[in-house]
Motif scaffolding. Structure first.
Motif, short mmCIF file in Angstrom:
data_model
loop_
_atom_site.label_atom_id
_atom_site.label_comp_id
_atom_site.label_asym_id
_atom_site.label_seq_id
_atom_site.Cartn_x
_atom_site.Cartn_y
_atom_site.Cartn_z
N ASP A 23 38.68 46.71 48.68
CA ASP A 23 37.30 46.99 48.91
C ASP A 23 36.60 47.74 47.83
O ASP A 23 35.56 47.63 47.31
N VAL A 24 37.40 48.83 47.63
CA VAL A 24 37.25 49.76 46.40
C VAL A 24 36.96 49.02 45.22
O VAL A 24 36.01 49.21 44.37
N LEU A 25 38.04 48.44 44.88
CA LEU A 25 38.15 47.55 43.64
C LEU A 25 37.01 46.54 43.32
O LEU A 25 36.43 46.28 42.49
N SER A 26 37.01 45.63 44.53
CA SER A 26 35.89 44.71 44.78
C SER A 26 34.46 45.50 44.42
O SER A 26 33.71 44.91 43.85
N LEU A 27 34.14 46.59 45.02
CA LEU A 27 32.59 47.17 44.85
C LEU A 27 32.65 47.81 43.31
O LEU A 27 31.45 47.53 42.84
N SER A 28 33.79 48.05 42.63
CA SER A 28 33.72 48.63 41.33
C SER A 28 33.34 47.29 40.49
O SER A 28 32.30 47.44 39.61
N ASP A 29 33.82 46.03 40.73
CA ASP A 29 33.34 44.73 40.06
C ASP A 29 31.90 44.52 40.16
O ASP A 29 31.40 44.13 39.31
N THR A 30 31.56 44.72 41.43
CA THR A 30 30.27 44.34 42.00
C THR A 30 28.97 45.34 41.10
O THR A 30 28.20 44.88 40.50
N ILE A 36 33.52 46.15 33.48
CA ILE A 36 34.70 47.05 33.20
C ILE A 36 35.50 46.66 34.35
O ILE A 36 35.58 46.61 35.40
N VAL A 37 36.66 46.79 33.81
CA VAL A 37 37.98 46.49 34.39
C VAL A 37 38.73 47.65 34.67
O VAL A 37 38.92 48.29 34.00
N VAL A 38 39.08 47.73 36.20
CA VAL A 38 39.68 48.84 36.69
C VAL A 38 41.01 48.40 37.32
O VAL A 38 41.12 47.23 37.93
N GLU A 39 41.95 49.37 37.47
CA GLU A 39 43.14 48.81 38.01
C GLU A 39 43.73 49.76 39.09
O GLU A 39 44.40 49.47 40.06
N HIS A 40 43.10 51.15 39.11
CA HIS A 40 43.53 52.19 40.09
C HIS A 40 42.22 52.44 41.08
O HIS A 40 41.03 52.53 40.41
N VAL A 41 42.59 52.71 42.02
CA VAL A 41 41.40 53.25 43.16
C VAL A 41 40.79 54.57 42.58
O VAL A 41 39.49 54.63 42.25
N LYS A 42 41.37 55.51 42.23
CA LYS A 42 40.79 56.78 41.15
C LYS A 42 39.72 56.39 40.34
O LYS A 42 38.47 56.72 40.18
N GLU A 43 40.27 55.63 39.31
CA GLU A 43 39.33 54.98 38.25
C GLU A 43 38.12 54.10 38.84
O GLU A 43 37.02 54.21 38.46
N ALA A 44 38.36 53.41 39.89
CA ALA A 44 37.29 52.61 40.54
C ALA A 44 36.17 53.39 40.90
O ALA A 44 35.11 53.24 40.91
N VAL A 45 36.73 54.36 41.79
CA VAL A 45 35.81 55.44 42.47
C VAL A 45 34.74 56.06 41.19
O VAL A 45 33.59 56.16 41.56
N GLU A 46 35.50 56.57 40.29
CA GLU A 46 34.71 57.21 39.32
C GLU A 46 33.59 56.25 38.84
O GLU A 46 32.76 56.60 38.31
N THR A 47 34.14 55.06 38.35
CA THR A 47 33.06 54.12 37.94
C THR A 47 32.02 53.50 38.89
O THR A 47 30.76 53.49 38.37
N ILE A 48 32.50 53.44 40.02
CA ILE A 48 31.19 53.23 41.33
C ILE A 48 30.30 54.33 41.14
O ILE A 48 29.13 54.03 41.13
N LEU A 49 30.84 55.75 41.16
CA LEU A 49 29.83 56.81 41.12
C LEU A 49 29.03 56.87 39.85
O LEU A 49 27.81 57.15 40.10
N SER A 50 29.57 56.36 38.78
CA SER A 50 28.88 56.58 37.38
C SER A 50 27.71 55.52 37.39
O SER A 50 26.74 55.66 36.63
N PHE A 51 28.14 54.55 37.83
CA PHE A 51 27.01 53.30 37.75
C PHE A 51 26.26 53.10 38.96
O PHE A 51 25.46 52.12 39.03
N THR A 52 26.34 53.87 39.90
CA THR A 52 25.42 53.81 40.94
C THR A 52 24.02 54.50 40.70
O THR A 52 24.17 55.53 40.22
N LYS A 53 22.86 53.80 40.79
CA LYS A 53 21.46 54.26 40.51
C LYS A 53 21.00 55.54 41.29
O LYS A 53 20.46 56.34 41.12
N ASN A 54 21.19 55.11 42.75
CA ASN A 54 20.94 56.31 43.74
C ASN A 54 21.77 56.20 44.91
O ASN A 54 22.27 55.08 45.11
N ALA A 55 21.60 56.95 45.92
CA ALA A 55 22.53 57.21 46.95
C ALA A 55 22.07 55.75 48.09
O ALA A 55 22.97 55.39 48.70
N GLU A 56 20.75 55.59 48.01
CA GLU A 56 20.57 54.54 49.08
C GLU A 56 21.01 53.01 48.48
O GLU A 56 21.59 52.49 49.38
#
Length: 292
Positions: A23-30, A36-56
């Motif tokens: 689910d984390v890798l899928s959310l990173s793709d979304t 951006i292609v990620v292979e590891h959970v840690k990398e995916a988490v950082e990508t999600i946090l960096s590309f999220t506009k706001n908390a909601e």
């Protein structure tokens, strides 16, 4: 560039850590539209946090399931009815994060410590901030003892109380009953029984209607808080709890609990009134008497 504050990044990361790797890798793709292609959970988490506009936006993502938010809130000491809809859990989570952002020091880029044993009085300290920090620490610690949450109990015990601590427990659930307990061990055990044995969850209301903090010139800090009481899917009623806190000079000036007044009212004693965000019934004059 991330639109999340430092507090929101940290809390979103906690939720991501509850998710499966897939689910984390899928959310990173979304969130990156697969750019951006990620292979590891840690990398995916950082990508999600960096590309999220706001908390909601993050909380409303399909992969951030209702059950995940419910579990996250429970771990943070916030009890919600298990049948709560996702939009209700999102709203409560955003309120929680908003209150935590207010605890950030103006000259720091990180939240203040929220653990009771690391909260110290400093020149110009804000009593309300101390009260918010204390309540977040206390109820998260106490609720963690509830086996229905399925989480590891945190470090609860008599060490958080003065040896001559006193608990006054007034219960109005059908009939009225008053009990008093004296000494750190007895106070600790009776409060522990509320969550471990009776399986109650106490959810404090930390907005301006539910929290008041007073100080005395003798070093006592009085924290009064209102909240709701839950067991499994049922909201059983409301509580009002008053804490007397005093620093311990022999333990790094950490705060310890001198007394606790706990008043519990069951649904039958509320007359069908709304209990979603209970307010304190004590006025400042009544609380001031406890400081004297």
């Amino acid at each position: 560039m991330s639109g999340l504050s430092d507090t929101e990044r940290a809390e979103c990361a906690k939720i991501l850590n509850l998710m499966s790797k897939g689910d984390v890798l899928s959310l990173s793709d979304t969130v990156t539209n697969k750019l951006i292609v990620v292979e590891h959970v840690k990398e995916a988490v950082e990508t999600i946090l960096s590309f999220t506009k706001n908390a909601e936006e993050f909380l409303r993502r399909k992969k951030v399931y209702r059950e995940l938010i419910f579990k996250y809130l429970a771990k943070e000491g916030v009890a919600m009815p298990p049948n709560s809809e996702k939009h209700q859990l999102v709203k409560r989570t955003l309120e929680l994060w908003s209150s935590r952002k207010k605890l950030i020091r103006p000259d720091r880029h990180r939240p203040q410590e929220t653990a009771c044993d690391s909260t110290k009085v400093e020149a110009g300290f804000d009593p309300l901030v101390l009260g918010q920090q204390f309540c977040q620490w206390f109820f998260q610690l106490l609720n963690s003892q509830n086996p229905s949450l399925g989480q590891q109990p945190q470090d609860w015990g008599p060490q958080h109380f003065w040896q001559d601590a006193k608990l006054r427990l007034l219960s109005r659930t059908g009939s009225e009953q008053m009990d008093e307990f004296l000494g750190a061990e007895l106070v600790n055990l009776r409060l522990l029984a509320l969550t471990r044995d009776e399986r109650l969850l106490l959810s404090p209301n930390l907005d301006t209607q539910g929290l008041k903090v007073l100080t005395s010139p003798h070093g006592l800090v009085l924290v009064a808080v209102a909240g709701t009481i839950h067991r499994d899917e049922a909201c059983l009623g409301v509580f009002e709890q008053i804490f007397g806190l005093i620093r311990s000079p022999l333990e790094n000036n950490s705060w310890k609990i001198k007394f606790v007044n706990l008043k519990i009212r069951g649904q039958d004693a509320l007359g069908g009134t709304e209990v979603a965000a209970p307010s304190l019934s004590y006025n400042s004059t009544e609380l001031q008497l406890l400081c004297s």
